[in-house]
Design a protein around this motif. Structure first.
Motif, short mmCIF file in Angstrom:
data_model
loop_
_atom_site.label_atom_id
_atom_site.label_comp_id
_atom_site.label_asym_id
_atom_site.label_seq_id
_atom_site.Cartn_x
_atom_site.Cartn_y
_atom_site.Cartn_z
N LYS A 6 12.11 54.28 6.26
CA LYS A 6 12.72 53.02 5.81
C LYS A 6 14.01 52.74 6.57
O LYS A 6 14.26 51.60 6.98
CB LYS A 6 12.99 53.10 4.30
CG LYS A 6 13.59 51.84 3.73
CD LYS A 6 13.80 52.02 2.23
CE LYS A 6 14.51 50.81 1.64
NZ LYS A 6 14.80 51.00 0.24
N ASN A 7 14.83 53.76 6.77
CA ASN A 7 16.12 53.58 7.43
C ASN A 7 16.01 53.49 8.95
O ASN A 7 16.78 52.78 9.58
CB ASN A 7 17.08 54.71 7.06
CG ASN A 7 17.50 54.64 5.60
OD1 ASN A 7 17.54 53.55 5.02
ND2 ASN A 7 17.79 55.78 5.02
N TRP A 8 15.11 54.24 9.55
CA TRP A 8 15.05 54.34 11.01
C TRP A 8 13.79 53.72 11.62
O TRP A 8 13.68 53.62 12.85
CB TRP A 8 15.14 55.80 11.42
CG TRP A 8 16.52 56.34 11.19
CD1 TRP A 8 16.97 57.01 10.09
CD2 TRP A 8 17.63 56.22 12.06
NE1 TRP A 8 18.29 57.32 10.22
CE2 TRP A 8 18.72 56.84 11.45
CE3 TRP A 8 17.82 55.63 13.31
CZ2 TRP A 8 19.98 56.90 12.03
CZ3 TRP A 8 19.07 55.72 13.89
CH2 TRP A 8 20.14 56.34 13.24
N GLY A 9 12.85 53.31 10.83
CA GLY A 9 11.58 52.79 11.35
C GLY A 9 11.75 51.58 12.26
O GLY A 9 11.16 51.52 13.35
N VAL A 13 10.72 51.22 16.25
CA VAL A 13 9.80 50.16 16.69
C VAL A 13 10.47 49.31 17.77
O VAL A 13 9.86 49.03 18.81
CB VAL A 13 9.35 49.28 15.49
CG1 VAL A 13 8.65 48.02 15.98
CG2 VAL A 13 8.44 50.08 14.56
N LEU A 14 11.72 48.93 17.55
CA LEU A 14 12.44 48.15 18.55
C LEU A 14 12.64 48.94 19.84
O LEU A 14 12.50 48.39 20.94
CB LEU A 14 13.79 47.68 18.00
CG LEU A 14 13.73 46.61 16.91
CD1 LEU A 14 15.13 46.32 16.38
CD2 LEU A 14 13.08 45.35 17.43
N ALA A 15 12.94 50.22 19.73
CA ALA A 15 13.09 51.06 20.92
C ALA A 15 11.77 51.15 21.68
O ALA A 15 11.75 51.07 22.92
CB ALA A 15 13.59 52.45 20.54
N ILE A 19 11.20 49.85 25.50
CA ILE A 19 10.69 50.75 26.54
C ILE A 19 9.41 50.18 27.17
O ILE A 19 9.25 50.19 28.39
CB ILE A 19 10.46 52.16 25.97
CG1 ILE A 19 11.81 52.82 25.66
CG2 ILE A 19 9.65 53.03 26.94
CD1 ILE A 19 11.72 54.08 24.85
N ALA A 20 8.53 49.64 26.36
CA ALA A 20 7.29 49.05 26.89
C ALA A 20 7.60 47.84 27.78
O ALA A 20 7.01 47.68 28.85
CB ALA A 20 6.37 48.65 25.75
#
Length: 192
Positions: A6-9, A13-15, A19-20
């Motif tokens: 919840k805190n880091w998800g 996802v944004l990282a 990267i993609a």
């Protein structure tokens, strides 16, 4: 575990998206040298779009066929199957005369003083300009299938397809889309 997700998800996802994008869609590149003057200057920082289709007059980043460690910034002049000819500073592609308006500032300067004032930073460039009959030396090429003919805008001193040959499509890394450095010159790149 749920609390961690919840805190880091969202961060992960944004990282992953970043990267993609960096690996497969956009890439930074620096202009190294004066071959694209006056359109792009030495030291400018650019972003390239790697999924672009390549069209005539696009500014692209490409490996140099005779030195794959070098990444060059050049303008696409000839597409696969084209007949490209330069005679007396007039470009024709497949028999049609092409107006290269992006060259006008330097062609005018060449007509006035053979670029002596522009090349004060390099005496070898001044010698080249002094001995040149035209801003772009005459040539004629048939571009093979799957290959591209690229030139720098600063034709007197550019190392390009006239020197290193045709560029295979697999060597073109992307189309230059955006200039982000220096900050005073941030802009989209108009390829023609």
């Amino acid at each position: 575990m749920k609390e961690f997700i919840k805190n880091w998800g969202i961060f992960f996802v944004l990282a992953a998206i970043f990267i993609a994008l960096r690996l497969f869609v956009i890439a930074p590149v620096s202009v190294n040298g004066h071959s694209m003057d006056p359109t792009l200057a030495d030291g400018q920082k650019l972003m390239t779009y790697q999924l672009s289709t390549i069209d005539r007059f696009d500014i692209v980043t490409t490996e140099e066929p005779d030195d794959l460690d070098k990444l060059a910034v050049k303008r696409v002049i000839g597409l696969p199957g084209d007949q490209v000819q330069m005679e007396e500073d007039v470009l024709t592609v497949n028999g049609t005369e092409i107006n290269e308006s992006y060259l006008e500032p330097y062609k005018q300067e060449f007509a006035e003083d053979r670029m002596q004032n522009e090349y004060t930073y390099n005496s070898a460039f001044q010698d080249i300009a002094e001995n040149a009959d035209n801003f772009t030396n005459d040539f004629m090429y048939e571009v093979p299938e799957g290959q591209y003919f690229v030139l720098g805008d600063n034709r007197l001193i550019s190392r390009d397809s006239r020197t290193f040959g045709f560029v295979d499509r697999s060597m073109i890394e992307g189309e230059v889309a955006f200039r982000y450095w220096p900050l005073s010159e941030i802009s989209m790149i108009n390829n023609y």
